[in-house]
Design a protein around this motif. Structure first.
Motif, short mmCIF file in Angstrom:
data_model
loop_
_atom_site.label_atom_id
_atom_site.label_comp_id
_atom_site.label_asym_id
_atom_site.label_seq_id
_atom_site.Cartn_x
_atom_site.Cartn_y
_atom_site.Cartn_z
N ILE A 45 0.71 -1.16 -0.01
CA ILE A 45 -0.01 0.11 -0.09
C ILE A 45 0.84 1.35 0.09
O ILE A 45 0.69 2.36 -0.66
CB ILE A 45 -1.03 -0.06 1.12
CG1 ILE A 45 -1.94 0.80 1.11
CG2 ILE A 45 -0.22 0.21 2.60
CD1 ILE A 45 -3.30 0.80 1.90
N TYR A 46 1.99 1.12 0.55
CA TYR A 46 2.71 2.42 0.86
C TYR A 46 3.65 2.69 -0.73
O TYR A 46 3.57 3.84 -1.08
CB TYR A 46 3.65 2.31 1.89
CG TYR A 46 3.28 2.13 3.13
CD1 TYR A 46 2.67 3.25 3.83
CD2 TYR A 46 3.46 1.20 3.82
CE1 TYR A 46 2.32 3.24 5.08
CE2 TYR A 46 2.79 0.87 5.09
CZ TYR A 46 2.23 1.93 5.54
OH TYR A 46 1.51 1.96 6.98
N ARG A 48 2.35 1.87 -3.70
CA ARG A 48 1.04 2.25 -4.36
C ARG A 48 0.97 3.70 -4.21
O ARG A 48 0.84 4.37 -5.21
CB ARG A 48 0.04 1.29 -4.20
CG ARG A 48 -1.30 1.70 -4.94
CD ARG A 48 -2.34 0.89 -4.72
NE ARG A 48 -3.69 1.37 -5.54
CZ ARG A 48 -3.96 1.22 -6.60
NH1 ARG A 48 -3.07 0.41 -7.54
NH2 ARG A 48 -5.01 1.75 -7.18
N MET A 49 1.05 4.23 -3.02
CA MET A 49 0.77 5.61 -2.73
C MET A 49 1.96 6.40 -3.25
O MET A 49 1.58 7.47 -3.73
CB MET A 49 0.46 5.79 -1.10
CG MET A 49 -0.95 5.37 -0.81
SD MET A 49 -1.19 5.93 0.89
CE MET A 49 0.34 5.95 1.89
N HIS A 50 3.26 5.66 -3.28
CA HIS A 50 4.17 6.70 -3.57
C HIS A 50 4.24 6.77 -5.20
O HIS A 50 4.47 7.76 -5.78
CB HIS A 50 5.58 5.84 -3.09
CG HIS A 50 6.72 6.76 -3.76
ND1 HIS A 50 7.25 7.71 -3.40
CD2 HIS A 50 7.44 6.07 -4.64
CE1 HIS A 50 8.36 8.01 -4.28
NE2 HIS A 50 8.51 7.00 -4.86
N ASP A 53 1.46 8.94 -6.30
CA ASP A 53 1.74 10.34 -6.28
C ASP A 53 3.01 10.73 -7.18
O ASP A 53 2.74 11.87 -7.84
CB ASP A 53 2.56 10.73 -4.62
CG ASP A 53 2.87 12.08 -4.53
OD1 ASP A 53 1.81 12.97 -4.57
OD2 ASP A 53 3.99 12.38 -4.03
N GLN A 72 -5.82 10.89 -9.07
CA GLN A 72 -5.78 11.48 -7.60
C GLN A 72 -7.06 10.75 -6.97
O GLN A 72 -6.92 10.49 -5.64
CB GLN A 72 -6.66 12.94 -7.92
CG GLN A 72 -6.68 13.65 -6.47
CD GLN A 72 -5.24 13.80 -5.68
OE1 GLN A 72 -4.25 14.03 -6.33
NE2 GLN A 72 -5.19 13.46 -4.41
N LYS A 74 -7.69 7.62 -7.20
CA LYS A 74 -6.98 6.40 -6.60
C LYS A 74 -6.28 6.48 -5.51
O LYS A 74 -6.29 5.72 -4.52
CB LYS A 74 -6.50 5.61 -7.76
CG LYS A 74 -7.14 5.06 -8.91
CD LYS A 74 -6.49 4.35 -9.86
CE LYS A 74 -7.14 3.85 -11.00
NZ LYS A 74 -6.79 2.56 -11.42
N LEU A 75 -5.54 7.55 -5.41
CA LEU A 75 -4.65 8.02 -4.35
C LEU A 75 -5.42 8.14 -3.18
O LEU A 75 -5.06 7.65 -2.11
CB LEU A 75 -3.81 9.17 -4.93
CG LEU A 75 -2.79 9.68 -3.45
CD1 LEU A 75 -1.77 8.52 -3.14
CD2 LEU A 75 -2.12 10.88 -4.13
N THR A 76 -6.52 8.96 -3.15
CA THR A 76 -7.50 9.22 -2.14
C THR A 76 -7.98 7.81 -1.51
O THR A 76 -8.03 7.59 -0.33
CB THR A 76 -8.57 10.13 -2.63
OG1 THR A 76 -7.90 11.34 -3.02
CG2 THR A 76 -9.23 10.44 -1.33
N THR A 78 -6.76 4.94 -1.82
CA THR A 78 -5.52 3.92 -1.37
C THR A 78 -5.31 4.77 -0.02
O THR A 78 -4.99 3.73 1.13
CB THR A 78 -4.43 4.22 -2.06
OG1 THR A 78 -4.95 3.45 -3.37
CG2 THR A 78 -3.48 3.31 -1.59
N GLN A 79 -5.25 5.98 0.28
CA GLN A 79 -5.23 6.47 1.59
C GLN A 79 -6.14 6.15 2.55
O GLN A 79 -5.89 5.74 3.77
CB GLN A 79 -4.91 8.10 1.35
CG GLN A 79 -3.68 8.46 0.79
CD GLN A 79 -3.65 9.90 0.41
OE1 GLN A 79 -4.86 10.52 0.31
NE2 GLN A 79 -2.48 10.36 0.18
#
Length: 90
Positions: A45-46, A48-50, A53, A72, A74-76, A78-79
């Motif tokens: 997950i980390y 993927r967020m990186h 971004d 954006q 998808k990032l939200t 994932t967070q």
């Protein structure tokens, strides 16, 4: 004549290299956009967020506004997933 030929071949080599580099830099990550070409990519997950971004930071030089909005979202998501997983007792 030899000097001219050498200069032209050097210029052609440099132009071809810079064009390939520019194309590589602006290349979209289709896996991040629509889960295409992802058969060999498994991210935690980390990571993927990186990656999301990093792709968002490329901005409009690589992505359309619609694609940036998808990234954006998808990032939200994932967070939010990470927040849910980190909650104790749930």
């Amino acid at each position: 004549m030899t000097r001219l030929a050498m200069t032209l071949s050097t210029a052609a080599f440099l132009l071809a290299g810079s064009a390939a580099y520019a194309q590589q830099q602006s290349q979209k990550d289709e896996c991040m956009l629509a889960s295409r070409n992802c058969t060999d990519q498994v991210d935690d997950i980390y990571r993927r967020m990186h990656r999301l971004d990093k792709e968002i930071r490329k901005g409009t030089r690589a992505y359309s506004p619609e694609e940036l909005r998808k990234l954006q979202v998808k990032l939200t998501e994932t967070q939010e997933l990470l927040k849910t997983l980190e909650r104790p007792g749930k």
